[in-house]
Write a protein that holds these residues in place. Structure first.
Motif, mmCIF file in Angstrom:
data_model
loop_
_atom_site.group_PDB
_atom_site.id
_atom_site.type_symbol
_atom_site.label_atom_id
_atom_site.label_comp_id
_atom_site.label_asym_id
_atom_site.label_seq_id
_atom_site.Cartn_x
_atom_site.Cartn_y
_atom_site.Cartn_z
ATOM 1 N N THR A 50 0.820 -1.215 0.000
ATOM 2 C CA THR A 50 0.000 0.000 0.000
ATOM 3 C C THR A 50 0.854 1.265 0.000
ATOM 4 O OG1 THR A 50 -0.199 -0.188 2.401
ATOM 5 C CG2 THR A 50 -2.012 -1.054 1.103
ATOM 6 N N CYS A 51 1.265 1.680 -1.197
ATOM 7 C CA CYS A 51 2.019 2.917 -1.330
ATOM 8 C C CYS A 51 1.324 3.806 -2.351
ATOM 9 C CB CYS A 51 3.435 2.635 -1.789
ATOM 10 S SG CYS A 51 4.298 1.580 -0.622
ATOM 11 N N ILE A 52 1.624 5.086 -2.298
ATOM 12 C CA ILE A 52 1.032 6.011 -3.263
ATOM 13 C C ILE A 52 1.714 5.777 -4.615
ATOM 14 C CG2 ILE A 52 0.628 8.435 -3.814
ATOM 15 C CD1 ILE A 52 0.630 8.985 -0.806
ATOM 16 N N PRO A 53 0.932 5.576 -5.688
ATOM 17 C CA PRO A 53 1.529 5.212 -6.978
ATOM 18 C C PRO A 53 2.457 6.299 -7.533
ATOM 19 C CG PRO A 53 -0.862 4.930 -7.030
ATOM 20 C CD PRO A 53 -0.539 5.644 -5.759
ATOM 21 N N VAL A 54 3.354 5.876 -8.412
ATOM 22 C CA VAL A 54 4.269 6.798 -9.087
ATOM 23 C C VAL A 54 3.455 7.774 -9.930
ATOM 24 C CG1 VAL A 54 6.123 6.950 -10.790
ATOM 25 C CG2 VAL A 54 6.059 5.022 -9.192
ATOM 26 N N SER A 55 3.815 9.073 -9.871
ATOM 27 C CA SER A 55 3.031 10.031 -10.655
ATOM 28 C C SER A 55 3.792 10.544 -11.866
ATOM 29 C CB SER A 55 2.563 11.194 -9.780
ATOM 30 O OG SER A 55 3.627 12.061 -9.509
ATOM 31 N N GLY A 56 5.112 10.346 -11.923
ATOM 32 C CA GLY A 56 5.850 10.822 -13.099
ATOM 33 C C GLY A 56 7.336 10.592 -12.962
ATOM 34 N N ASP A 57 8.093 10.980 -14.009
ATOM 35 C CA ASP A 57 9.540 10.743 -14.036
ATOM 36 C C ASP A 57 10.302 11.541 -12.989
ATOM 37 O OD1 ASP A 57 9.238 9.078 -16.142
ATOM 38 O OD2 ASP A 57 9.596 10.627 -17.673
ATOM 39 N N HIS A 58 9.681 12.628 -12.544
ATOM 40 C CA HIS A 58 10.363 13.478 -11.570
ATOM 41 C C HIS A 58 10.435 12.836 -10.190
ATOM 42 C CE1 HIS A 58 6.011 14.272 -11.295
ATOM 43 N NE2 HIS A 58 6.273 14.140 -10.023
ATOM 44 N N GLN A 59 9.677 11.748 -10.007
ATOM 45 C CA GLN A 59 9.504 11.171 -8.673
ATOM 46 C C GLN A 59 10.843 10.827 -8.029
ATOM 47 O OE1 GLN A 59 5.967 9.815 -8.405
ATOM 48 N NE2 GLN A 59 6.132 9.634 -6.203
ATOM 49 N N SER A 60 11.043 11.271 -6.774
ATOM 50 C CA SER A 60 12.308 11.000 -6.103
ATOM 51 C C SER A 60 12.165 9.916 -5.062
ATOM 52 C CB SER A 60 12.821 12.269 -5.431
ATOM 53 O OG SER A 60 11.883 12.739 -4.489
ATOM 54 N N LYS A 61 10.957 9.721 -4.571
ATOM 55 C CA LYS A 61 10.750 8.649 -3.601
ATOM 56 C C LYS A 61 9.271 8.282 -3.556
ATOM 57 C CE LYS A 61 9.600 8.762 0.637
ATOM 58 N NZ LYS A 61 10.045 8.168 1.870
ATOM 59 N N LEU A 62 8.965 7.169 -2.907
ATOM 60 C CA LEU A 62 7.570 6.749 -2.809
ATOM 61 C C LEU A 62 7.132 6.812 -1.359
ATOM 62 C CD1 LEU A 62 7.870 3.840 -5.329
ATOM 63 C CD2 LEU A 62 6.674 6.001 -5.663
#
Lengths: 657, 254
Positions: free
Chosen positions: A268-280
């Motif tokens: 249960t983690c917040i899904p990836v929103s884009g390439d900029h993502q640095s952590k989950l």
């Protein structure tokens, strides 16, 4: 060298008791002359540093953050398990032991896990005594909740901030010892090498991250409490600075690495929103107490979730695992989510997410509240409003966090969640004493491999970190140090210190002199993608072989085309990152080698070649009932096996149906 | 995924504690509103590195609002324009295309700048070392349920204990006072039976250390609490003043 786990003789439930009464002791005046170096200040490191200092040892503790209170244990949300049986629901030490072994898919050592369960009640007592504000019932008693993989309520918690409160407890105990002069704290320091003299760990080389100076520190023993290596995947729920460097240097100095491929993907983690993502960001497992997980029955269903009627929803965990439902262990829940999304039933814009829906339980709580308040024939809206308040009290901070990150209101629409890398069960191989294969070099907490087998149950990481630090190491370190009382502190001019420092210097100079064109993050992201695609939730021989080759290519490029700005003798975060990623680039390869060799599925390690007809993980106990302990030598690894013997638990195919 | 926001940043640059600092201006383009503020800084730093310039140093670690490490003073407010969150939780959707954003480090004598936006907050650790604990060695504890604690007291203690030690309170205060931080710890332990034996000593020692570190005095403006990412209540300061006065009265009679 053959592996000796040094498990005491005797019946399971008597081993630790007998050990404690017979372990050699060090008298107080000798303790004052024995120096212990502790790397890391999370739950394991801080609790060990405080406890050993209380006993009279001279302790130095190192952390890379600006304060020991920042260690990533602080971010643990849901809770800590303990076999207190306060709920009178049938819990016991044996049951916690059993759940942990089963949850780990029979790949953990019985004696260690039993000790962990045995110590668990003491941890709660110790933390309460420190003033940790656990959640309480109206009668003043400690409150409990459920977590995955268990059928009792044994999880103690402080809202969604249990790790924070436990760490601040350990931190306050540590700061107290620092104030008394019993611990010397080195903030913003990073350990970069182990110093060995005559085969024993005798010190470290650390870099002062503010000035860039390299420092030599002597110790009669060194404790690696530096956490896990989930950041090998680039995207994980770990902190940005979480790294494997201390553990990896220990490994390259002779400590075997246990089960490196056992990583936990949290469902249960917040899904990836884009390439900029640095952590989950994790949404605590405790939410599964009150949230139901579902996807639409129709694939590619783009309707608003609130408009999808009940009969068109697939509560797939409840369907597949009626006995545990939404509270199946993490590995099972993660794979089930992946299966639905891969089959085309995922939701959200990326279609790589499932719903975690609180409406049902909001209504249930709302009705109870309405009854309590004597409201007759409440409307649906009234019930929902009352229910929302209950949910808010329980998980308010998590809902706020979700809203911040996604811009959506989870009180109104279901959360979208997807699995993400969270924890590493693998780590430095240790014996019953928590000592690695290098004499005098110990490893505690997530940094070691010891207690969780192939899958960790929720709320057990905090338990293990504190068990190791408060209650195990204070005894087991005596077994070693009792024979070291006549060893005088070695001068740090010793050739071993000079050599170790030179090797660190060389690496730093090399990193700074490449002067290529690509940043550290560029290579870290590349490595992460290979690891996630080929050594993530599902693995197969072909993919793993490819990954091994690809990682070698990335590593070569890294050493030829990296750009690190700044200098060695200054505050230089890019340089710090570069060193850590250099280590990840080696560790990643070992993880794939380990995953390739373990041609079975167990816990979080799912080999597609080894599954039941229903798609469940299929173990192969005949061939793989062992700990894989890897020895490093000259850019190569040699496998050693520690057989796992199950004398107290009947080993069975794990079932949560 | 890149976005469509173009921004101007004015960021404080300072080589080290010995150097004088100054603002430097940067442009960042194609920023997505779904990025966090720190991810926008990651983009900026990548740009700087690709041009061979030195990236901006800033403290950050967990990036989920709990470790307390991130510490940017954004457009005149610690942790930026939104209430109840840290810098790492601030997202670019809180800004508009074309905005100019000014970013500074925490400013306080007791928090010297290390580099750019990174400051030294070890003064907080030393205040905790002075008394922010219960003196109970490992192994001395009785059963956790042996002392019932009312839910109300446990909740108050928890609300105070939620402090993440980021220092926003100090940065927000015109006097750079650390009263909110110190009072949160004192009040947490004052509300629990475990904290009683050392209650007086704790208040005296922590306040003494706070003064020694060079933090300013409190004038009850309340900026600390208004800007606190964990919304620690100003009531804690009033309670601490009570504790401190009581402790000194007791002290003068001892």
């Amino acid at each position: 060298m053959s592996l000796n786990s040094n498990i005491p003789e005797g019946k399971l439930e008597e081993k630790w008791i007998k050990y404690k009464s017979t372990v050699p002791l060090v008298n107080p005046s000798n303790k004052r002359n024995l120096e212990v170096l502790i790397i890391g200040s999370g739950l394991a490191g801080a609790s060990a540093a405080a406890s050993l200092a209380e006993l009279g040892y001279k302790v130095k503790c190192f952390c890379f953050q600006d304060s020991p209170r920042r260690a990533h244990s602080i971010a643990a949300q849901g809770g800590i398990n303990a076999a207190k049986n306060y709920q009178n629901d049938g819990d016991s030490i044996y049951r916690l032991f059993y759940d942990t072994i089963k949850g780990g898919d029979y790949r953990a050592r019985e004696a260690n896990v039993y000790r962990l369960a045995e110590i668990s009640p003491n941890i709660i007592d110790q933390c309460v005594a420190q003033g940790v504000p656990f959640a309480r019932e109206y009668g003043g008693m400690l409150s409990n909740r459920s977590f995955g993989g268990t059928q009792v309520q044994r999880t103690f918690y402080a809202a969604g901030q249990t790790g924070q409160q436990l760490l601040l407890g350990a931190y306050s105990a540590l700061q107290r010892q620092i104030g008394m002069g019993n611990v010397q704290m080195y903030n913003r320091h990073e350990m970069l090498e182990i110093v060995k003299i005559e085969g024993k760990a005798r010190g470290i080389i650390a870099r002062n991250l503010i000035t860039g100076e390299l420092e030599r520190h002597f110790g009669h023993a060194v404790l690696i409490c530096s956490g896990g290596y989930g950041n090998v995947f680039y995207l994980s729920t770990n902190a940005m600075g979480s790294n494997a460097t201390a553990a990896w240097k220990a490994h390259k100095s002779g400590a075997y690495f246990g089960n490196p491929c056992f990583t936990q993907i949290h469902p249960t983690c917040i899904p990836v929103s884009g390439d900029h993502q640095s952590k989950l960001t994790l949404m605590s497992e405790s939410l599964r107490n009150d949230g139901r997980i579902w996807v639409p029955k129709k694939s590619n269903d783009n309707r608003n979730p609130n408009e999808i009627p009940e009969e068109e929803r697939d509560y797939y965990l409840e369907r597949r695992y009626p006995a545990f439902g939404n509270l199946v262990p993490r590995d099972v829940a993660s794979r089930a989510a992946k299966e639905r999304c891969d089959a085309g039933f995922g939701v959200g814009s990326s279609k790589m997410a499932v719903y975690l829906d609180f409406k049902f339980n909001m209504m249930r709580y709302g009705r109870v509240e309405a009854n309590k308040m004597g409201i007759e024939n409440p409307s649906e809206n009234e019930i929902l409003k009352l229910g929302k308040d209950v949910i808010k009290e329980k998980y308010g901070n998590l809902f706020d966090m979700y809203m911040q990150i996604t811009g959506e209101n989870p009180y109104e629409t279901p959360m979208r969640i997807y699995p993400a890398v969270h924890y590493t069960m693998g780590g430095l191989w240790v014996d019953y004493n928590l000592m690695t294969t290098v004499p005098g070099l110990y490893s505690l907490g997530e940094a070691n491999f010891s207690d969780h087998g192939a899958n960790r149950l929720g709320a057990s990481a905090l338990m293990q970190g504190l068990a190791d630090g408060y209650f195990v190491i204070p005894y087991t370190i005596g077994a070693y140090l009792a024979n070291e009382i006549s060893v005088k502190p070695e001068s740090t001019d010793h050739q071993a210190f000079v050599d170790a420092e030179n090797s660190v210097k060389e690496t730093i100079e090399k990193l700074l002199s490449i002067n290529g064109t690509k940043s550290v993050d560029h290579y870290h992201k590349k490595l992460g993608k290979v690891m996630w695609d080929k050594c993530g939730m599902a693995r197969n021989a072909k993919g793993l072989q490819e990954a091994i080759d690809e990682i070698k290519v990335i590593r070569n490029e890294f050493w030829q085309n990296l750009r690190v700005t700044g200098k060695a003798n200054e505050f230089n975060p890019e340089l710090e990152k570069a060193g850590r990623v250099a280590d990840f680039l080696e560790l990643g390869e070992l993880m794939c080698i380990d995953a390739l060799h373990r041609n079975e599925s167990c816990g979080g390690h799912f080999r597609e070649e080894s599954q039941t007809n229903e798609g469940e993980a299929l173990r192969n106990d005949q061939e793989f009932s062992y700990v894989a302990a890897w020895e490093y030598s000259q850019n190569n690894w040699k496998l050693h096996k520690e057989e796992l013997k199950f004398e107290n638990i009947k080993i069975a195919q794990r079932s949560y149906k | 995924m890149s976005g469509n926001m173009n921004l101007t940043l004015k960021v404080w640059r300072q080589k080290s504690n010995k150097d004088k600092g100054n603002f430097e201006e940067f442009k960042v383009n194609d920023i997505s509103p779904d990025m966090s503020f720190l991810e926008m800084f990651d983009v900026l730093n990548e740009q700087l590195i690709s041009k061979g310039n030195e990236p901006i140093a800033f403290d950050h670690d967990c990036r989920e609002g709990i470790c307390g490490m991130c510490s940017m003073f954004i457009n005149g407010r610690p942790h930026g324009p939104k209430e109840g969150i840290t810098t790492c939780q601030l997202h670019m959707r809180s800004f508009a295309d074309g905005d100019t954003i000014i970013v500074e480090p925490w400013r306080a004598n007791a928090f010297p700048v290390i580099k750019d936006l990174v400051v030294d907050r070890s003064a907080f650790d030393r205040i905790v070392s002075a008394g922010g604990f219960v003196s109970v060695n490992t192994g001395n504890a009785q059963d956790g349920n042996a002392i019932p604690i009312s839910k109300n007291d446990a909740d108050i203690a928890f609300a105070a204990a939620a402090c993440i030690g980021c220092g926003a309170c100090v940065a927000a205060c015109k006097n750079a006072s650390a009263m909110l931080f110190v009072s949160a710890k004192i009040n947490q332990l004052a509300h629990l039976p475990q904290g009683q034996p050392e209650r007086m000593q704790r208040a005296r020692a922590m306040v003494h250390q706070m003064d020694k570190e060079g933090f300013g005095a409190c004038t009850n403006t309340g900026a600390c609490s208004a800007e606190c990412p964990k919304e620690i209540s100003l009531v804690n300061i009033a309670a601490m003043n009570c504790e401190f006065v009581k402790a000194n009265v007791v002290d003068s009679h001892e």
